[in-house]
Design a protein around this motif. Structure first.
Motif, PDB file in Angstrom:
ATOM      1  N   LYS A   1       0.823  -1.208   0.000  1.00 26.46           N
ATOM      2  CA  LYS A   1       0.000   0.000   0.000  1.00 26.46           C
ATOM      3  C   LYS A   1       0.860   1.261   0.000  1.00 26.46           C
ATOM      4  O   LYS A   1       0.513   2.264  -0.626  1.00 26.46           O
ATOM      5  CB  LYS A   1      -0.941  -0.006   1.208  1.00 26.46           C
ATOM      6  N   THR A   2       1.995   1.204   0.704  1.00 28.88           N
ATOM      7  CA  THR A   2       2.903   2.352   0.702  1.00 28.88           C
ATOM      8  C   THR A   2       3.490   2.572  -0.683  1.00 28.88           C
ATOM      9  O   THR A   2       3.568   3.706  -1.176  1.00 28.88           O
ATOM     10  CB  THR A   2       4.017   2.148   1.742  1.00 28.88           C
ATOM     11  N   ALA A   3       3.892   1.492  -1.340  1.00 25.76           N
ATOM     12  CA  ALA A   3       4.409   1.595  -2.703  1.00 25.76           C
ATOM     13  C   ALA A   3       3.360   2.211  -3.627  1.00 25.76           C
ATOM     14  O   ALA A   3       3.674   3.073  -4.464  1.00 25.76           O
ATOM     15  CB  ALA A   3       4.821   0.218  -3.215  1.00 25.76           C
ATOM     16  N   ASP A   4       2.123   1.797  -3.463  1.00 25.95           N
ATOM     17  CA  ASP A   4       1.037   2.335  -4.301  1.00 25.95           C
ATOM     18  C   ASP A   4       0.867   3.831  -4.091  1.00 25.95           C
ATOM     19  O   ASP A   4       0.602   4.581  -5.044  1.00 25.95           O
ATOM     20  CB  ASP A   4      -0.272   1.611  -3.998  1.00 25.95           C
ATOM     21  N   LYS A   5       1.019   4.295  -2.850  1.00 19.65           N
ATOM     22  CA  LYS A   5       0.856   5.717  -2.553  1.00 19.65           C
ATOM     23  C   LYS A   5       1.937   6.557  -3.247  1.00 19.65           C
ATOM     24  O   LYS A   5       1.658   7.630  -3.794  1.00 19.65           O
ATOM     25  CB  LYS A   5       0.893   5.961  -1.039  1.00 19.65           C
ATOM     26  N   TYR A   6       3.168   6.055  -3.226  1.00 22.64           N
ATOM     27  CA  TYR A   6       4.252   6.778  -3.897  1.00 22.64           C
ATOM     28  C   TYR A   6       3.996   6.871  -5.404  1.00 22.64           C
ATOM     29  O   TYR A   6       4.143   7.934  -6.014  1.00 22.64           O
ATOM     30  CB  TYR A   6       5.595   6.096  -3.622  1.00 22.64           C
ATOM     31  N   VAL A   7       3.615   5.752  -6.001  1.00 27.49           N
ATOM     32  CA  VAL A   7       3.369   5.738  -7.448  1.00 27.49           C
ATOM     33  C   VAL A   7       2.168   6.610  -7.800  1.00 27.49           C
ATOM     34  O   VAL A   7       2.184   7.345  -8.805  1.00 27.49           O
ATOM     35  CB  VAL A   7       3.159   4.289  -7.939  1.00 27.49           C
ATOM     36  N   ASP A   8       1.137   6.576  -6.978  1.00 28.98           N
ATOM     37  CA  ASP A   8      -0.052   7.388  -7.220  1.00 28.98           C
ATOM     38  C   ASP A   8       0.298   8.867  -7.210  1.00 28.98           C
ATOM     39  O   ASP A   8      -0.149   9.638  -8.077  1.00 28.98           O
ATOM     40  CB  ASP A   8      -1.103   7.073  -6.151  1.00 28.98           C
ATOM     41  N   ALA A   9       1.114   9.286  -6.239  1.00 29.54           N
ATOM     42  CA  ALA A   9       1.532  10.689  -6.188  1.00 29.54           C
ATOM     43  C   ALA A   9       2.287  11.073  -7.449  1.00 29.54           C
ATOM     44  O   ALA A   9       2.041  12.135  -8.046  1.00 29.54           O
ATOM     45  CB  ALA A   9       2.393  10.932  -4.951  1.00 29.54           C
ATOM     46  N   TYR A  10       3.218  10.211  -7.865  1.00 30.15           N
ATOM     47  CA  TYR A  10       3.999  10.506  -9.067  1.00 30.15           C
ATOM     48  C   TYR A  10       3.101  10.639 -10.293  1.00 30.15           C
ATOM     49  O   TYR A  10       3.224  11.598 -11.069  1.00 30.15           O
ATOM     50  CB  TYR A  10       5.035   9.394  -9.296  1.00 30.15           C
ATOM     51  N   THR A  11       2.199   9.700 -10.462  1.00 29.85           N
ATOM     52  CA  THR A  11       1.329   9.692 -11.647  1.00 29.85           C
ATOM     53  C   THR A  11       0.439  10.923 -11.680  1.00 29.85           C
ATOM     54  O   THR A  11       0.283  11.571 -12.721  1.00 29.85           O
ATOM     55  CB  THR A  11       0.480   8.407 -11.669  1.00 29.85           C
ATOM     56  N   ARG A  12      -0.134  11.259 -10.543  1.00 29.11           N
ATOM     57  CA  ARG A  12      -1.035  12.419 -10.508  1.00 29.11           C
ATOM     58  C   ARG A  12      -0.310  13.714 -10.774  1.00 29.11           C
ATOM     59  O   ARG A  12      -0.795  14.597 -11.497  1.00 29.11           O
ATOM     60  CB  ARG A  12      -1.737  12.482  -9.156  1.00 29.11           C
ATOM     61  N   LEU A  13       0.867  13.880 -10.162  1.00 28.93           N
ATOM     62  CA  LEU A  13       1.575  15.144 -10.257  1.00 28.93           C
ATOM     63  C   LEU A  13       2.283  15.344 -11.585  1.00 28.93           C
ATOM     64  O   LEU A  13       2.426  16.484 -12.053  1.00 28.93           O
ATOM     65  CB  LEU A  13       2.579  15.262  -9.111  1.00 28.93           C
ATOM     66  N   THR A  14       2.740  14.267 -12.204  1.00 25.22           N
ATOM     67  CA  THR A  14       3.509  14.400 -13.444  1.00 25.22           C
ATOM     68  C   THR A  14       2.708  14.065 -14.690  1.00 25.22           C
ATOM     69  O   THR A  14       3.090  14.457 -15.787  1.00 25.22           O
ATOM     70  CB  THR A  14       4.750  13.495 -13.427  1.00 25.22           C
ATOM     71  N   GLY A  15       1.618  13.325 -14.514  1.00 24.42           N
ATOM     72  CA  GLY A  15       0.860  12.873 -15.680  1.00 24.42           C
ATOM     73  C   GLY A  15       1.573  11.783 -16.449  1.00 24.42           C
ATOM     74  O   GLY A  15       1.213  11.464 -17.586  1.00 24.42           O
ATOM     75  N   ARG A  16       2.581  11.185 -15.822  1.00 26.90           N
ATOM     76  CA  ARG A  16       3.394  10.169 -16.474  1.00 26.90           C
ATOM     77  C   ARG A  16       3.246   8.849 -15.745  1.00 26.90           C
ATOM     78  O   ARG A  16       2.764   8.785 -14.615  1.00 26.90           O
ATOM     79  CB  ARG A  16       4.874  10.584 -16.490  1.00 26.90           C
ATOM     80  N   THR A  17       3.701   7.786 -16.390  1.00 28.15           N
ATOM     81  CA  THR A  17       3.790   6.478 -15.727  1.00 28.15           C
ATOM     82  C   THR A  17       5.238   6.066 -15.673  1.00 28.15           C
ATOM     83  O   THR A  17       6.044   6.419 -16.544  1.00 28.15           O
ATOM     84  CB  THR A  17       2.971   5.420 -16.483  1.00 28.15           C
ATOM     85  N   LEU A  18       5.575   5.301 -14.659  1.00 26.85           N
ATOM     86  CA  LEU A  18       6.955   4.852 -14.494  1.00 26.85           C
ATOM     87  C   LEU A  18       7.237   3.690 -15.439  1.00 26.85           C
ATOM     88  O   LEU A  18       6.387   2.838 -15.654  1.00 26.85           O
ATOM     89  CB  LEU A  18       7.196   4.410 -13.047  1.00 26.85           C
TER      90      LEU A  18
END
Length: 295
Positions: free
Chosen positions: A278-295
């Protein structure tokens, strides 16, 4: 867990520092900063890493460095592994996507914190003194309330333990008044632009901290920038003053640890798989929302 990097090993490359998350290596006159998947809470490094965390931190910093370059230059040289010194080529599997080659800086000895909301240590200060870092605030503010305007609340860089909030005067004594005023103005300008961008993505940037350093007479924005490790990001659609807010950071880990019979001294207890995921998901969610990109 497969794919998690909590330690780096670059034989033949001089490691000059290792923090709670980052390993720093010297490459000629420059530095290589590698963000691992380590996570800390209550100043203790936890036994497990968070999958993908180092990549999120690095890629998010790169996004913000680019967005903010019209306000302040930064220490980034490149994050393209193919452009790194050839001596680093054997370590591609450890550093690709999670590292930056940067200019070596003489760092200022203070954390430059901008706050737009009353939360965290600022809330504790306000409850006891009616002020944050000596800045008087209106009476009657609730936890997580928006401030009338963002404030600069510097902190000392502690060698161990928590950084401590300090007044502007104390910061000026440490770095010189002219530099302190420049750091304050840059911090608030960066915060304003970043907060506007975050708001456009449905996210509140409650507060954040920056580090600055000097290279060849030029003041540069350095280290990580506006990541979930250095900032308090809240989902805008759940914002309710008067209580702590949900956040895109390791608060989920802290909350779990608070339920344990642990004295907050090493060694830290292991995390259950669901807390890690769940913590990993939160980090990725923040990145996706703020940058509009996917890792």
């Amino acid at each position: 867990m497969a794919g998690v990097i909590t330690k780096t090993s670059l034989p033949g490359i001089d490691r000059v520092a290792s923090g709670k998350v980052r390993d720093v290596y010297a490459t000629g006159s420059d530095l290589l900063i590698v963000a691992t998947d380590r996570i800390s809470a209550f100043d203790c490094i936890l036994p497990q890493g968070i999958p993908g965390k180092g990549r999120v931190l690095t890629q998010m910093s790169l996004f913000w460095f680019d967005l903010l370059r019209d306000i302040v230059p930064n220490h980034l040289i490149t994050a393209d592994v193919d452009a790194y010194p050839s001596a680093l080529a054997p370590f591609r599997d450890q550093i690709e996507g999670r590292s930056m080659l940067v200019k070596r800086c003489r760092m200022e000895p203070i954390e430059c914190v901008a706050r737009g909301y009353v939360s965290g240590s600022g809330w504790k200060d306000y409850k006891s003194t009616g002020a944050i870092c000596g800045i008087p605030l209106p009476a009657g503010l609730r936890e997580s309330d928006r401030l009338p305007e963002p404030i600069f609340t510097p902190a000392s860089k502690a060698e161990s333990g928590h950084d401590e909030n300090i007044s502007f005067e104390t910061a000026a004594n440490a770095v010189g008044r002219e530099t302190a005023e420049r750091l304050r103005d840059l911090t608030l300008r960066i915060y304003a632009k970043a907060a506007r961008h975050a708001e456009s993505c449905g996210i509140i940037l409650a507060d954040t901290k920056f580090e600055f350093g000097w290279n060849d007479g030029e003041l540069l924005l350095a280290d990580e920038v506006l990541t979930p490790d250095s900032s308090r990001f809240w989902p805008g659609n759940d914002y309710t003053p008067g209580r702590p807010q949900k956040s895109f950071d390791k608060q989920f880990v802290r909350d779990y640890l608070e339920t344990l019979d642990w004295d907050k001294h090493p060694p830290a207890p292991p995390l259950p798989r669901d807390v890690v995921e769940k913590t990993a998901d939160k980090y990725v969610d923040a990145y996706t929302r703020l940058t509009g990109r996917t890792l």
